[in-house]
Design an enzyme around this catalytic site. Structure first.
Site, PDB file in Angstrom:
ATOM      1  N   ASN A   1       0.848  -1.202   0.000  1.00  0.00           N
ATOM      2  CA  ASN A   1       0.000   0.000   0.000  1.00  0.00           C
ATOM      3  C   ASN A   1       0.881   1.247   0.000  1.00  0.00           C
ATOM      4  O   ASN A   1       2.103   1.144   0.005  1.00  0.00           O
ATOM      5  CB  ASN A   1      -0.955  -0.016   1.200  1.00  0.00           C
ATOM      6  CG  ASN A   1      -0.195  -0.083   2.505  1.00  0.00           C
ATOM      7  OD1 ASN A   1       0.561   0.813   2.833  1.00  0.00           O
ATOM      8  ND2 ASN A   1      -0.380  -1.186   3.237  1.00  0.00           N
TER       9      ASN A   1
ATOM     10  N   LYS B   1       8.325 -17.616 -10.121  1.00  0.00           N
ATOM     11  CA  LYS B   1       7.601 -16.468 -10.667  1.00  0.00           C
ATOM     12  C   LYS B   1       6.421 -16.979 -11.490  1.00  0.00           C
ATOM     13  O   LYS B   1       6.594 -17.863 -12.346  1.00  0.00           O
ATOM     14  CB  LYS B   1       8.539 -15.644 -11.555  1.00  0.00           C
ATOM     15  CG  LYS B   1       7.898 -14.379 -12.061  1.00  0.00           C
ATOM     16  CD  LYS B   1       8.866 -13.543 -12.880  1.00  0.00           C
ATOM     17  CE  LYS B   1       8.106 -12.439 -13.573  1.00  0.00           C
ATOM     18  NZ  LYS B   1       8.844 -11.849 -14.658  1.00  0.00           N
TER      19      LYS B   1
ATOM     20  N   PRO C   1      -3.254 -11.383  10.371  1.00  0.00           N
ATOM     21  CA  PRO C   1      -3.520 -11.136  11.791  1.00  0.00           C
ATOM     22  C   PRO C   1      -3.644  -9.638  12.025  1.00  0.00           C
ATOM     23  O   PRO C   1      -2.986  -8.847  11.344  1.00  0.00           O
ATOM     24  CB  PRO C   1      -2.277 -11.686  12.493  1.00  0.00           C
ATOM     25  CG  PRO C   1      -1.211 -11.689  11.460  1.00  0.00           C
ATOM     26  CD  PRO C   1      -1.903 -11.916  10.143  1.00  0.00           C
ATOM     27  N   ASP C   2      -4.500  -9.263  12.957  1.00  0.00           N
ATOM     28  CA  ASP C   2      -4.651  -7.847  13.306  1.00  0.00           C
ATOM     29  C   ASP C   2      -3.774  -7.589  14.543  1.00  0.00           C
ATOM     30  O   ASP C   2      -4.107  -8.002  15.658  1.00  0.00           O
ATOM     31  CB  ASP C   2      -6.123  -7.528  13.594  1.00  0.00           C
ATOM     32  CG  ASP C   2      -6.352  -6.040  13.732  1.00  0.00           C
ATOM     33  OD1 ASP C   2      -5.516  -5.369  14.367  1.00  0.00           O
ATOM     34  OD2 ASP C   2      -7.365  -5.549  13.197  1.00  0.00           O
ATOM     35  N   ILE C   3      -2.663  -6.920  14.317  1.00  0.00           N
ATOM     36  CA  ILE C   3      -1.662  -6.747  15.381  1.00  0.00           C
ATOM     37  C   ILE C   3      -2.208  -5.874  16.506  1.00  0.00           C
ATOM     38  O   ILE C   3      -2.063  -6.191  17.687  1.00  0.00           O
ATOM     39  CB  ILE C   3      -0.372  -6.151  14.771  1.00  0.00           C
ATOM     40  CG1 ILE C   3       0.169  -7.142  13.731  1.00  0.00           C
ATOM     41  CG2 ILE C   3       0.679  -5.858  15.831  1.00  0.00           C
ATOM     42  CD1 ILE C   3       0.999  -6.555  12.648  1.00  0.00           C
TER      43      ILE C   3
ATOM     44  N   PHE D   1      -4.385   3.573  14.957  1.00  0.00           N
ATOM     45  CA  PHE D   1      -4.658   4.637  13.996  1.00  0.00           C
ATOM     46  C   PHE D   1      -5.847   4.223  13.151  1.00  0.00           C
ATOM     47  O   PHE D   1      -6.008   3.033  12.850  1.00  0.00           O
ATOM     48  CB  PHE D   1      -3.436   4.885  13.103  1.00  0.00           C
ATOM     49  CG  PHE D   1      -2.512   5.926  13.677  1.00  0.00           C
ATOM     50  CD1 PHE D   1      -1.856   5.690  14.864  1.00  0.00           C
ATOM     51  CD2 PHE D   1      -2.339   7.137  13.038  1.00  0.00           C
ATOM     52  CE1 PHE D   1      -1.026   6.655  15.423  1.00  0.00           C
ATOM     53  CE2 PHE D   1      -1.511   8.107  13.574  1.00  0.00           C
ATOM     54  CZ  PHE D   1      -0.853   7.875  14.769  1.00  0.00           C
TER      55      PHE D   1
ATOM     56  N   LYS E   1     -13.984   1.512  15.598  1.00  0.00           N
ATOM     57  CA  LYS E   1     -12.698   0.787  15.637  1.00  0.00           C
ATOM     58  C   LYS E   1     -12.158   0.691  17.062  1.00  0.00           C
ATOM     59  O   LYS E   1     -11.645  -0.341  17.480  1.00  0.00           O
ATOM     60  CB  LYS E   1     -11.697   1.522  14.737  1.00  0.00           C
ATOM     61  CG  LYS E   1     -10.591   0.648  14.237  1.00  0.00           C
ATOM     62  CD  LYS E   1      -9.967   1.199  12.982  1.00  0.00           C
ATOM     63  CE  LYS E   1     -10.856   0.989  11.769  1.00  0.00           C
ATOM     64  NZ  LYS E   1     -10.278   1.462  10.546  1.00  0.00           N
TER      65      LYS E   1
ATOM     66  N   LYS F   1     -11.596  -3.044  18.399  1.00  0.00           N
ATOM     67  CA  LYS F   1     -10.228  -3.535  18.608  1.00  0.00           C
ATOM     68  C   LYS F   1      -9.846  -3.568  20.090  1.00  0.00           C
ATOM     69  O   LYS F   1      -8.811  -4.097  20.444  1.00  0.00           O
ATOM     70  CB  LYS F   1      -9.241  -2.669  17.828  1.00  0.00           C
ATOM     71  CG  LYS F   1      -9.577  -2.622  16.334  1.00  0.00           C
ATOM     72  CD  LYS F   1      -8.349  -2.731  15.489  1.00  0.00           C
ATOM     73  CE  LYS F   1      -8.706  -2.601  14.019  1.00  0.00           C
ATOM     74  NZ  LYS F   1      -7.644  -3.023  13.135  1.00  0.00           N
TER      75      LYS F   1
HETATM   76  O1  C5P Z   1      -8.757  -2.131  10.685  1.00  0.00           O
HETATM   77  P1  C5P Z   1      -7.864  -1.047  10.220  1.00  0.00           P
HETATM   78  O2  C5P Z   1      -6.775  -1.506   9.293  1.00  0.00           O
HETATM   79  O3  C5P Z   1      -8.549   0.153   9.683  1.00  0.00           O
HETATM   80  O4  C5P Z   1      -7.170  -0.535  11.569  1.00  0.00           O
HETATM   81  C1  C5P Z   1      -6.126   0.368  11.579  1.00  0.00           C
HETATM   82  C2  C5P Z   1      -5.338   0.201  12.832  1.00  0.00           C
HETATM   83  O5  C5P Z   1      -5.117  -1.168  13.113  1.00  0.00           O
HETATM   84  C3  C5P Z   1      -3.949   0.801  12.711  1.00  0.00           C
HETATM   85  O6  C5P Z   1      -3.534   1.197  14.005  1.00  0.00           O
HETATM   86  C4  C5P Z   1      -3.119  -0.358  12.212  1.00  0.00           C
HETATM   87  O7  C5P Z   1      -1.759  -0.202  12.533  1.00  0.00           O
HETATM   88  C5  C5P Z   1      -3.750  -1.508  12.961  1.00  0.00           C
HETATM   89  N1  C5P Z   1      -3.732  -2.780  12.236  1.00  0.00           N
HETATM   90  C6  C5P Z   1      -2.909  -3.793  12.684  1.00  0.00           C
HETATM   91  N2  C5P Z   1      -2.922  -4.999  12.022  1.00  0.00           N
HETATM   92  C7  C5P Z   1      -3.727  -5.201  10.963  1.00  0.00           C
HETATM   93  C8  C5P Z   1      -4.559  -4.173  10.504  1.00  0.00           C
HETATM   94  C9  C5P Z   1      -4.530  -2.972  11.162  1.00  0.00           C
HETATM   95  O8  C5P Z   1      -2.169  -3.593  13.645  1.00  0.00           O
HETATM   96  N3  C5P Z   1      -3.714  -6.356  10.367  1.00  0.00           N
END
Ligand code: C5P
Length: 401
Positions: free
Chosen positions: A209, A287, A303-305, A323, A337, A341
């Site tokens: 991105n 490739k 995974p959502d950190i 963020f 959010k 979260k």
């Molecule tokens: O769900 P979204 O991507 O909009 O959330 C944004 C926030 O979640 C940011 O703080 C981003 O660093 C964190 N995030 C994360 N891991 C992910 C997706 C988002 O830590 N896989």
């Protein structure tokens, strides 16, 4: 403690009288102060009162033969560890921004080869004028630290931004710059994630991105400057590591999560990274060749950190900040959010392409906590980082009291 040397340039504003207290506080910190009083400054306070507090001669005149033989205006700037301008009037700020040197203060500033810090103080309309905004942006781009101004009642009877920053805040900024005294985040450990992640499709292709990493890098530097031991876990960027920050480079979201979990326990975790939401289900070792059929890639959720750190059973950081980069209904989406979260604070901003925030140097954010929303004005990412780090420091100070 080693004595540091500070040049204080006192501009012509009503807040000049506050610098007498500032000098006393700096001297208490064993910081030697040599003062230059502009003509305007001398209308508000006398050289005698400044000299009594600094214990040094006060300089006022660019063409003073005595001063030139004793010290010389170039050496005046060279002895300093920091050149502090307080109060910095709109006129003095304009002179610094354009590189003018028509009196002792501006000449010393132009000749300075040490960090410069300005503390603006002026009427709210003067502060908000496009010309002053441009000058301040120029100073920040030139590496000058701008402290304040604060908001409140102004000497002219109006209300708004333009008050000299609180002396405490100026002292904190000086401590940070000179590396003296106790800093509010001393003894705290901070973790910051930053930049994009790259999710490999095959050995040469990946999903990524537009995140530049600038905001997260700036935040890690700001936390360090307030005394935190700071680990920056960074996706691929072209940025240099902020001074004093430990940096760990990773590529994918899985690697970022593993690095973040391995870094626990920390006092504060700030997830600024633009983590890719998805990764290819299969990684091709070779490739992938172009074919006649449309190319389809199966994606798995990453995974959502932020969520994992916020929900950690063991070693949950005391303060977890996320963020929310949104393109519409910024506050509503950010509030959702925060709840989803389970983090403690969310910094929300509008990243529609027309705002220029993504990849740019300026930002405009709202800070959401469980019970309030603070909307901050447009500012540089560096300044926003400093302000967020100050908020983190205040949080821990309140917790400790
Ligand atoms: O769900 P979204 O991507 O909009 O959330 C944004 C926030 O979640 C940011 O703080 C981003 O660093 C964190 N995030 C994360 N891991 C992910 C997706 C988002 O830590 N896989």
């Amino acid at each position: 403690m080693q004595t540091k040397f500070n040049y204080l340039i006192i501009g012509g504003g009503i807040a000049a009288y506050k610098t007498l207290d500032l000098i006393r506080r700096l001297r208490d910190m064993h910081v030697s102060v040599r003062a230059i009083l502009t003509d305007g400054g001398a209308q508000f306070i006398t050289p005698l009162s400044v000299a009594s507090l600094t214990g040094e001669k006060v300089y006022t005149d660019l063409f003073s033969l005595t001063d030139e033989t004793e010290m010389g205006h170039i050496r005046l700037s060279r002895d300093a560890d920091l050149v502090l301008v307080a109060p910095a009037t709109a006129n003095l700020i304009a002179k610094i921004a354009s590189g003018r040197a028509d009196d002792l203060a501006s000449t010393t500033l132009l000749a300075a080869n040490k960090p410069v810090m300005v503390c603006p103080s002026m009427n709210v309309e003067m502060w908000l004028k496009p010309s002053t905004r441009r000058n301040i942006m120029q100073l920040e781009a030139d590496g000058v630290t701008v402290v304040g101004p604060a908001s409140g009642d102004l000497a002219c009877g109006e209300f708004g931004e333009g008050r000299l920053a609180e002396i405490n805040d100026i002292i904190l900024a000086v401590k940070r710059s000179l590396g003296v005294g106790n800093l509010p985040l001393n003894g705290r450990r901070a973790l910051v994630t930053a930049g994009p992640t790259h999710e490999a499709i095959d050995p040469v292709r990946y999903i990524a991105n537009r995140s530049s990493g600038k905001q997260g890098y700036a935040i890690s530097g700001a936390l360090h400057r307030l005394g935190a031991e700071t680990l920056l876990i960074s996706g691929p960027t072209n940025l240099g590591t902020p001074e004093g920050v430990e940096r760990l480079d990773i590529t994918s979201a899985d690697e970022m999560l593993a690095a973040a979990e391995a870094a626990l326990p920390v006092d504060v975790a700030i997830c600024v990274a633009a983590v890719s939401d998805w990764k290819p289900k299969h990684l091709s070792c070779q490739k992938i060749k172009k074919g006649s059929k449309p190319m389809l890639i199966d994606l798995l959720e990453n995974p959502d950190i932020l969520r994992q750190l916020s929900r950690a059973r063991n070693n949950r950081p005391n303060l977890v900040i996320g963020f929310a980069a949104e393109t519409n209904q910024v506050l509503e989406n950010a509030k959702a959010k925060l709840l989803a979260k389970k983090c403690d604070w969310i910094v929300a901003n509008n990243v529609s392409l027309e705002t220029g925030i993504l990849g740019g140097d300026q930002t405009e954010v709202h800070l959401l906590t469980s019970d309030k929303v603070e909307s901050w004005p447009v500012m540089s990412k560096q300044k926003m980082a400093a302000r967020l780090a100050e908020s983190v420091a205040k949080y821990f100070t309140l917790q400790a009291s």
